[in-house]
Design a protein around this motif. Structure first.
Motif, PDB file in Angstrom:
ATOM      1  N   CYS A 325      56.418  51.456 113.435  1.00 43.04           N
ATOM      2  CA  CYS A 325      56.575  50.530 112.312  1.00 43.04           C
ATOM      3  C   CYS A 325      57.248  51.275 111.160  1.00 43.04           C
ATOM      4  O   CYS A 325      56.795  52.353 110.765  1.00 43.04           O
ATOM      5  CB  CYS A 325      55.221  49.975 111.882  1.00 43.04           C
ATOM      6  SG  CYS A 325      55.326  49.051 110.330  1.00 43.04           S
ATOM      7  N   LYS A 327      57.474  50.447 108.015  1.00 44.40           N
ATOM      8  CA  LYS A 327      56.650  50.477 106.801  1.00 44.40           C
ATOM      9  C   LYS A 327      55.482  51.462 106.947  1.00 44.40           C
ATOM     10  O   LYS A 327      55.190  52.215 106.023  1.00 44.40           O
ATOM     11  CB  LYS A 327      56.126  49.069 106.484  1.00 44.40           C
ATOM     12  CG  LYS A 327      57.173  48.134 105.879  1.00 44.40           C
ATOM     13  CD  LYS A 327      56.631  47.377 104.670  1.00 44.40           C
ATOM     14  CE  LYS A 327      57.713  46.569 103.966  1.00 44.40           C
ATOM     15  NZ  LYS A 327      57.826  45.187 104.517  1.00 44.40           N
ATOM     16  N   CYS A 328      54.833  51.454 108.106  1.00 44.91           N
ATOM     17  CA  CYS A 328      53.738  52.416 108.341  1.00 44.91           C
ATOM     18  C   CYS A 328      54.297  53.838 108.506  1.00 44.91           C
ATOM     19  O   CYS A 328      53.567  54.806 108.383  1.00 44.91           O
ATOM     20  CB  CYS A 328      52.944  52.054 109.594  1.00 44.91           C
ATOM     21  SG  CYS A 328      51.927  50.571 109.451  1.00 44.91           S
ATOM     22  N   THR A 332      52.029  52.959 115.482  1.00 46.27           N
ATOM     23  CA  THR A 332      50.796  52.275 115.109  1.00 46.27           C
ATOM     24  C   THR A 332      50.564  51.137 116.100  1.00 46.27           C
ATOM     25  O   THR A 332      51.228  51.098 117.130  1.00 46.27           O
ATOM     26  CB  THR A 332      50.907  51.773 113.640  1.00 46.27           C
ATOM     27  OG1 THR A 332      49.705  51.099 113.286  1.00 46.27           O
ATOM     28  CG2 THR A 332      52.081  50.819 113.457  1.00 46.27           C
ATOM     29  N   CYS A 337      48.264  47.725 112.094  1.00 50.63           N
ATOM     30  CA  CYS A 337      49.459  47.551 111.258  1.00 50.63           C
ATOM     31  C   CYS A 337      49.509  46.124 110.709  1.00 50.63           C
ATOM     32  O   CYS A 337      49.456  45.164 111.475  1.00 50.63           O
ATOM     33  CB  CYS A 337      50.700  47.857 112.095  1.00 50.63           C
ATOM     34  SG  CYS A 337      52.214  47.188 111.406  1.00 50.63           S
ATOM     35  N   PRO A 338      49.616  45.971 109.369  1.00 49.12           N
ATOM     36  CA  PRO A 338      49.621  44.624 108.797  1.00 49.12           C
ATOM     37  C   PRO A 338      51.018  44.012 108.700  1.00 49.12           C
ATOM     38  O   PRO A 338      51.168  42.882 108.230  1.00 49.12           O
ATOM     39  CB  PRO A 338      49.060  44.869 107.392  1.00 49.12           C
ATOM     40  CG  PRO A 338      49.528  46.239 107.041  1.00 49.12           C
ATOM     41  CD  PRO A 338      49.632  47.018 108.328  1.00 49.12           C
ATOM     42  N   HIS A 339      52.049  44.754 109.149  1.00 49.93           N
ATOM     43  CA  HIS A 339      53.421  44.299 108.917  1.00 49.93           C
ATOM     44  C   HIS A 339      53.918  43.372 110.020  1.00 49.93           C
ATOM     45  O   HIS A 339      53.274  43.220 111.053  1.00 49.93           O
ATOM     46  CB  HIS A 339      54.324  45.521 108.735  1.00 49.93           C
ATOM     47  CG  HIS A 339      53.786  46.451 107.686  1.00 49.93           C
ATOM     48  ND1 HIS A 339      53.352  47.731 107.974  1.00 49.93           N
ATOM     49  CD2 HIS A 339      53.557  46.243 106.363  1.00 49.93           C
ATOM     50  CE1 HIS A 339      52.893  48.284 106.865  1.00 49.93           C
ATOM     51  NE2 HIS A 339      52.999  47.405 105.870  1.00 49.93           N
TER      52      HIS A 339
HETATM   53 ZN    ZN Z   1      53.167  48.663 109.842  1.00 50.81          ZN
END
Ligand code: ZN
Length: 383
Positions: A325, A327-328, A332, A337-339
């Motif tokens: 990811c 953003k992470c 992940t 991961c919230p994305h």
């Molecule tokens: Zn993420």
């Protein structure tokens, strides 16, 4: 203590003592060359990988596995181990015969006392194990088009170890157990793979080693009869060798090969493959997304859920989909991961094969450079 074998005891009928005498004894018997998949199975029955099986299943036991997901004694079992023969072979064998088994080079390596002959119920087999009769499923195609219509049952004995696709990496359950004990491992996470590793796979392996009670990682690579588009065995083995050298702690990792026909049966294959790893001494079994799946035939998490329904004495380590990811900024999983999809780098095995064919550069966030080098060296796929 490493895990106990399935059913309590390793059933071994691999006897390398008095080899000359044993092989001589095979000369007078009816000579039978099993189809490749059964050749592999005979060796895995003999070295205890398939314990408590001591031979190929008869009709009653096959039916029990297909209908009840258990052996005749009630022990859970999901994939019948049958020995199908073609019509020509069928015409020369009768129940009661002792047959000599020939390897891929037509050299005898063992024997089998034929207990029964029966007609293979291919339709029931396909629907129960693979959940489909469609010939585009690779194992269903084998079942209907490569396997003979008659099956023979009986105990197997092996007196010589023929060459296998895994070569020097092929390992017996007894050898793995000895090595685990020597290393002082008690909790062992087995990792099933049949393709070169992605960074996301390495993540699952490492996360497993973070779990308290797990001392070692056993990477057990299925290499067998190649289908079109499969990676060659040496490519899988070399890729994992490179991954382990570069990115795993040597004292916590062990690699071996398992030369058998891959059963793409989703959940039922996962149970079968986990039972084998229990026989090798593993206590835990890593199950990622869509394990042993093919062509979208199985719910990607069915292979995890089946461990809640069937107790085979292995602790499943269930993981959600893993990926890089942006953003992470790392590997992940769906679990943490919230994305969204736009930040995740997910490339399928099929797409990677295409990239290799077109000499495209595979992103480092997907595959380690050392592994990519091996995959990019050409002639890695079976065409
Ligand atoms: Zn993420």
């Amino acid at each position: 203590m490493v895990n106990t074998p399935y059913g309590g005891k390793l059933k071994i009928s691999l006897d390398l003592n008095n080899q000359e005498r044993h092989l001589k004894g095979l000369e007078g018997m009816i000579q039978v060359q099993p189809f490749t998949d059964f050749f592999y199975d005979s060796l895995k029955i003999a070295d205890g990988s398939y314990s408590p099986l001591e031979g190929f299943m008869g009709e009653e036991e096959t039916d029990s596995v297909l209908k009840n997901e258990s052996l005749l004694d009630g022990l859970p079992w999901t994939v019948p181990i049958v020995f199908a023969i073609d019509d020509a072979t069928n015409s020369k064998i009768s129940a009661g015969d002792e047959i000599a088994l020939l390897d891929m080079n037509k050299r005898p390596y063992g024997s089998m006392k034929v207990e029964t002959k029966f007609r293979l119920k291919k339709k029931e087999f396909a629907l129960s194990v693979y959940g489909t009769e469609e010939l585009k499923h690779p194992n269903v195609q084998d079942l209907f088009e490569s396997y003979g219509d008659t099956a023979i049952s009986g105990k197997v004995k092996v007196f010589r170890e023929p060459e296998l696709p895994g070569g020097e990496f092929e390992i017996h359950p007894s050898e793995a157990r000895e090595e685990f004990a020597r290393r002082g491992w008690k909790g062992i996470a087995a990792y099933q793979a049949r393709n070169p590793p992605h960074v996301a796979h390495e993540y699952l392996q490492k996360v497993s080693l973070e779990i308290p009670g797990i001392d070692g990682l056993f990477i057990h690579l299925v290499v067998g009869r190649l289908k079109k588009g499969d990676y060659k065995a040496n490519v899988i083995l070399e890729s994992y060798g490179a991954l382990i050298r570069g990115y795993h702690r040597a004292e916590k990792t062990m690699m071996g090969s398992l030369s058998i026909a891959m059963r793409y049966a989703g959940p039922k294959a996962s149970i079968f493959l986990a039972i084998i790893r229990r026989n090798f001494g593993a206590t835990h079994y890593i199950v990622g997304r869509d394990q042993a799946g093919v062509g979208g035939y199985y719910d990607p998490y069915a292979a995890q859920r089946i461990f809640d329904e069937m107790d085979i004495g292995m602790i499943p380590l269930k993981f959600k989909d893993t990926f890089y990811c942006r953003k992470c900024m790392g590997i992940t999983s769906e679990n943490v991961c919230p994305h969204g999809a736009e930040d995740r780098l997910i490339i399928s095995q099929t797409r990677i094969r295409d990239m290799l064919k077109n000499n495209e550069k595979i992103p480092r966030e997907i595959i380690r450079e050392e592994v990519a080098e091996i995959l990019g060296s050409g002639d890695v796929l079976n065409e």
